[in-house]
Each structure stands twice: as structure tokens, then as C-alpha cells.
Scaffold this motif. Structure first.
Motif, PDB file in Angstrom:
ATOM      1  N   ASP A 238      -0.525  -2.409  -6.608  1.00  0.00           N
ATOM      2  CA  ASP A 238      -1.862  -2.995  -6.585  1.00  0.00           C
ATOM      3  C   ASP A 238      -1.798  -4.522  -6.649  1.00  0.00           C
ATOM      4  O   ASP A 238      -2.162  -5.136  -7.650  1.00  0.00           O
ATOM      5  CB  ASP A 238      -2.690  -2.439  -7.751  1.00  0.00           C
ATOM      6  CG  ASP A 238      -4.123  -2.934  -7.725  1.00  0.00           C
ATOM      7  OD1 ASP A 238      -4.629  -3.267  -6.632  1.00  0.00           O
ATOM      8  OD2 ASP A 238      -4.737  -3.003  -8.809  1.00  0.00           O
TER       9      ASP A 238
ATOM     10  N   ARG B  27       0.831  -1.214   0.000  1.00  0.00           N
ATOM     11  CA  ARG B  27       0.000   0.000   0.000  1.00  0.00           C
ATOM     12  C   ARG B  27       0.860   1.256   0.000  1.00  0.00           C
ATOM     13  O   ARG B  27       0.585   2.205  -0.730  1.00  0.00           O
ATOM     14  CB  ARG B  27      -0.929   0.014   1.217  1.00  0.00           C
ATOM     15  CG  ARG B  27      -2.287  -0.581   0.973  1.00  0.00           C
ATOM     16  CD  ARG B  27      -3.266  -0.257   2.088  1.00  0.00           C
ATOM     17  NE  ARG B  27      -2.751  -0.469   3.433  1.00  0.00           N
ATOM     18  CZ  ARG B  27      -2.767  -1.625   4.090  1.00  0.00           C
ATOM     19  NH1 ARG B  27      -3.269  -2.683   3.521  1.00  0.00           N
ATOM     20  NH2 ARG B  27      -2.289  -1.706   5.305  1.00  0.00           N
ATOM     21  N   GLU B  28       1.890   1.268   0.840  1.00  0.00           N
ATOM     22  CA  GLU B  28       2.773   2.435   0.945  1.00  0.00           C
ATOM     23  C   GLU B  28       3.415   2.776  -0.399  1.00  0.00           C
ATOM     24  O   GLU B  28       3.663   3.936  -0.693  1.00  0.00           O
ATOM     25  CB  GLU B  28       3.885   2.178   1.977  1.00  0.00           C
ATOM     26  CG  GLU B  28       3.406   2.191   3.406  1.00  0.00           C
ATOM     27  CD  GLU B  28       4.445   1.639   4.377  1.00  0.00           C
ATOM     28  OE1 GLU B  28       5.564   1.278   3.945  1.00  0.00           O
ATOM     29  OE2 GLU B  28       4.123   1.566   5.580  1.00  0.00           O
ATOM     30  N   GLN B  29       3.681   1.761  -1.205  1.00  0.00           N
ATOM     31  CA  GLN B  29       4.328   1.972  -2.500  1.00  0.00           C
ATOM     32  C   GLN B  29       3.328   1.958  -3.657  1.00  0.00           C
ATOM     33  O   GLN B  29       3.718   1.927  -4.816  1.00  0.00           O
ATOM     34  CB  GLN B  29       5.416   0.921  -2.711  1.00  0.00           C
ATOM     35  CG  GLN B  29       6.523   1.069  -1.686  1.00  0.00           C
ATOM     36  CD  GLN B  29       7.725   0.220  -2.020  1.00  0.00           C
ATOM     37  OE1 GLN B  29       8.011  -0.037  -3.175  1.00  0.00           O
ATOM     38  NE2 GLN B  29       8.442  -0.206  -1.004  1.00  0.00           N
ATOM     39  N   ASN B  30       2.041   1.984  -3.320  1.00  0.00           N
ATOM     40  CA  ASN B  30       0.973   1.986  -4.334  1.00  0.00           C
ATOM     41  C   ASN B  30       1.114   0.852  -5.340  1.00  0.00           C
ATOM     42  O   ASN B  30       0.928   1.030  -6.537  1.00  0.00           O
ATOM     43  CB  ASN B  30       0.921   3.337  -5.068  1.00  0.00           C
ATOM     44  CG  ASN B  30       0.526   4.458  -4.132  1.00  0.00           C
ATOM     45  OD1 ASN B  30      -0.398   4.318  -3.333  1.00  0.00           O
ATOM     46  ND2 ASN B  30       1.248   5.560  -4.208  1.00  0.00           N
TER      47      ASN B  30
END
Length: 149
Positions: A38, A33-36
Motif C-alpha cells: 500500500d 499492486r501485485e504484491q499488495n
């Protein structure tokens, strides 16, 4: 027959294994999530398996990840939609599909490898290699015991 004290320890072991797996999953999901990125934890497992083993079939992935073939089909469908893997017909058995990582899949592994390394560092912090080997060996004995019929 196990003593009440042994039963308490066996229950605690089962709970600890479950808690550790959940903690590892949450750690990875936070980093994704922190690094987007998916992807789910399970998708990362599939990609990591392909990274380590190369091009293999769906059943081999299921066996390595201890998941049923239906779950792997769902994960591969999602990875295919994201353009990270493709299924290629096995020239030796047309019913079988070999899973290949795409160029986009290889690029995303560049983002995933540091997360995997960070996970390994966190998991092993304060533990010797011998201790980890012994715990792993013990867990594999337990797995083998449970698979006996």
C-alpha cells in the motif's frame, strides 16, 4: 533561432522524457499492486531516498526528489500514518525534523528492493552502461540549461 527540424526534435525529447517517467511510474505501481504493498510511486521514492541517504531532513528529501516541501510533507504524513517513518527533532535546530525509517519501514524495503532492481533491469535492457551515462549526462545538461536565469 532553432530550425523547424530542431524544434521538432526538442519537442519529441520533452515528450519522450514525460512518456518514460510515466512508464516507470506505471511499472512500479503495477508491481506494488501485485504484491499488495500500500504505497504510491512517490512514497517509494521517499523510502528509497532514505534507504540510500540515511536519516535526512525534509528539505533535503524535497531537493533530492525535485519536489516542493508541501508535497514532501503530505508524503511523510502518509508514511508516518503507515508506521514506516518518524520525524525526530534535529538537536541542532528544533525547527528542523530529521526523517527516520522505522523498523516496519526497514521491513518494507525488503519487499521494495526487488521491485527497484527489476525496474533498473527493465529500463537498461539492451542499453550499454556508456550509453546510459551519455543519456544521463545529456539530460543533466538540459536541466542545467533550464535552471539558468
Amino acid at each position: 533561432m532553432k530550425s523547424p527540424e530542431e524544434i521538432v526534435h526538442i519537442k519529441a525529447l520533452g515528450e519522450a522524457v514525460s512518456v518514460v517517467r510515466d512508464a516507470m511510474r506505471h511499472f512500479v505501481q503495477r508491481r506494488l499492486r501485485e504484491q499488495n504493498i500500500d504505497l504510491t510511486f512517490e512514497m517509494l521514492q521517499v523510502i528509497n531516498t532514505l534507504l540510500e541517504r540515511g536519516e535526512i531532513n525534509q528539505q533535503e528529501i524535497a531537493n533530492l526528489l525535485n519536489k516542493d516541501k508541501t508535497s514532501i510533507t503530505y508524503l511523510l504524513d502518509n508514511l508516518t500514518k503507515r508506521g514506516l517513518v518518524v520525524r525526530v527533532e534535529d538537536p541542532n535546530d528544533r525547527r528542523n525534523k530529521i526523517i527516520h525509517m522505522t523498523e516496519a519501514g526497514r521491513r518494507v524495503t525488503d519487499l521494495l528492493i526487488p521491485i527497484i532492481h527489476e525496474l533498473h533491469a527493465q529500463v537498461s535492457k539492451g542499453l550499454s552502461a556508456d550509453y546510459i551515462k551519455n543519456v544521463t549526462r545529456s539530460l543533466m545538461v538540459i536541466k542545467s540549461n533550464l535552471e539558468e536565469e
